[in-house]
Design a protein around this motif. Structure first.
Motif, short mmCIF file in Angstrom:
data_model
loop_
_atom_site.label_atom_id
_atom_site.label_comp_id
_atom_site.label_asym_id
_atom_site.label_seq_id
_atom_site.Cartn_x
_atom_site.Cartn_y
_atom_site.Cartn_z
N THR A 1 0.95 -1.11 0.02
CA THR A 1 -0.04 -0.09 -0.03
C THR A 1 0.97 1.22 -0.12
O THR A 1 0.68 2.46 -0.91
CB THR A 1 -0.81 0.07 1.18
OG1 THR A 1 -1.77 -1.20 1.26
CG2 THR A 1 -1.82 1.29 1.27
N ASP B 1 -1.25 5.77 -4.10
CA ASP B 1 -2.04 6.22 -2.91
C ASP B 1 -0.94 6.71 -1.92
O ASP B 1 -1.02 7.78 -1.45
CB ASP B 1 -2.74 5.25 -2.11
CG ASP B 1 -3.97 4.76 -2.73
OD1 ASP B 1 -4.48 5.57 -3.56
OD2 ASP B 1 -4.52 3.76 -2.26
N TYR B 2 0.21 6.58 -1.92
CA TYR B 2 1.19 7.00 -1.02
C TYR B 2 2.61 7.47 -1.78
O TYR B 2 2.68 8.47 -2.36
CB TYR B 2 1.67 5.96 0.07
CG TYR B 2 0.46 6.03 1.27
CD1 TYR B 2 0.20 6.87 2.14
CD2 TYR B 2 -0.64 5.18 0.99
CE1 TYR B 2 -0.76 7.22 3.01
CE2 TYR B 2 -1.83 4.90 1.78
CZ TYR B 2 -1.85 6.04 2.90
OH TYR B 2 -2.82 5.96 3.41
N SER C 1 1.84 15.95 3.55
CA SER C 1 0.95 16.72 2.47
C SER C 1 1.82 17.58 1.93
O SER C 1 1.65 18.00 0.81
CB SER C 1 -0.13 17.55 3.15
OG SER C 1 0.39 18.03 4.18
N THR D 1 -1.30 12.80 0.19
CA THR D 1 -2.51 13.11 0.95
C THR D 1 -3.72 12.14 1.24
O THR D 1 -4.65 12.25 2.14
CB THR D 1 -3.40 14.53 0.27
OG1 THR D 1 -3.67 13.87 -0.61
CG2 THR D 1 -2.45 15.65 0.31
N HIS D 2 -3.44 10.92 0.93
CA HIS D 2 -4.39 9.81 1.10
C HIS D 2 -4.55 9.67 2.43
O HIS D 2 -3.69 9.49 3.08
CB HIS D 2 -3.76 8.48 0.45
CG HIS D 2 -4.82 7.62 0.02
ND1 HIS D 2 -5.91 7.90 -0.93
CD2 HIS D 2 -5.28 6.38 0.48
CE1 HIS D 2 -6.69 6.87 -1.02
NE2 HIS D 2 -6.34 5.80 -0.17
N TYR D 3 -5.96 9.73 2.65
CA TYR D 3 -6.46 9.24 4.13
C TYR D 3 -6.07 10.37 5.14
O TYR D 3 -6.31 9.83 6.49
CB TYR D 3 -5.94 7.90 4.63
CG TYR D 3 -6.57 6.72 4.11
CD1 TYR D 3 -8.23 6.37 4.00
CD2 TYR D 3 -6.01 5.61 3.33
CE1 TYR D 3 -8.49 5.38 3.61
CE2 TYR D 3 -6.71 4.42 2.61
CZ TYR D 3 -7.76 4.59 2.84
OH TYR D 3 -8.59 3.46 2.22
#
Length: 166
Positions: free
Chosen positions: A51, A56-57, A128, A133-135
């Motif tokens: 992940t 996402d990251y 950020s 900025t995911h989650y």
């Protein structure tokens, strides 16, 4: 970093290369660079590692490395402390970062019989600021970074033993 307020997660990177030009007589003349392979993250949870490497990251496919290049070294509050400021490029974004560095030891390495230096550094950054900025805000924006490093004189490193390939 915190995860939904329930726990604090940790991880490390296993593939980091860099150079250090350390002047023990005048540390303010020192420089450091580092390149981190973003697909070498290890949280001890394979699914989390996947992940973190995903879009996402870190988006390790698009941004395979993070880099740090020092721009200034200043003496800290005590003789064994330094403040190292440099440009961190992460996720395609470059921002200045300052590391609080403790010089843990400088001297002859007992195994390699060459000059060596050890350092412990810390900083906190906001993911950020680098477009990750995911989650947010459930997964912390502020990430605590801890770096422990041992550097050996370049010739001794080049001719010395290497760790086994994995």
């Amino acid at each position: 970093w915190t995860h939904y307020g329930f726990s604090s997660q940790t991880g490390q990177f296993g593939k980091i290369e860099g150079t250090l030009d350390f002047d023990a007589n005048d540390p303010t003349k020192s420089t450091v660079t580092a390149t981190i392979a973003m697909n070498s993250v290890n949280s001890n949870v394979k699914k989390l590692d996947d992940t973190l490497e995903s879009a996402d990251y870190f988006d390790a496919t698009k941004f395979p490395t993070a880099t740090f290049k020092s721009t200034r070294v200043e003496k800290g509050a005590t003789p064994d402390h330094l403040e190292v400021t440099g440009d961190l490029t992460l996720h395609g974004v470059t921002k200045p970062v300052t590391l609080d560095v403790v010089v843990t030891k400088v001297g002859q390495h007992p195994l390699r019989k060459a000059e060596a230096a050890g350092f412990a550094a810390t900083t906190t950054l906001k993911r950020s600021d680098f477009g990750i900025t995911h989650y947010l805000p459930n997964v912390a924006d502020e990430i605590k970074i801890a770096i422990d490093s041992e550097a050996i004189e370049a010739k001794a490193f080049a001719t010395g033993p290497k760790p086994p390939a994995k």
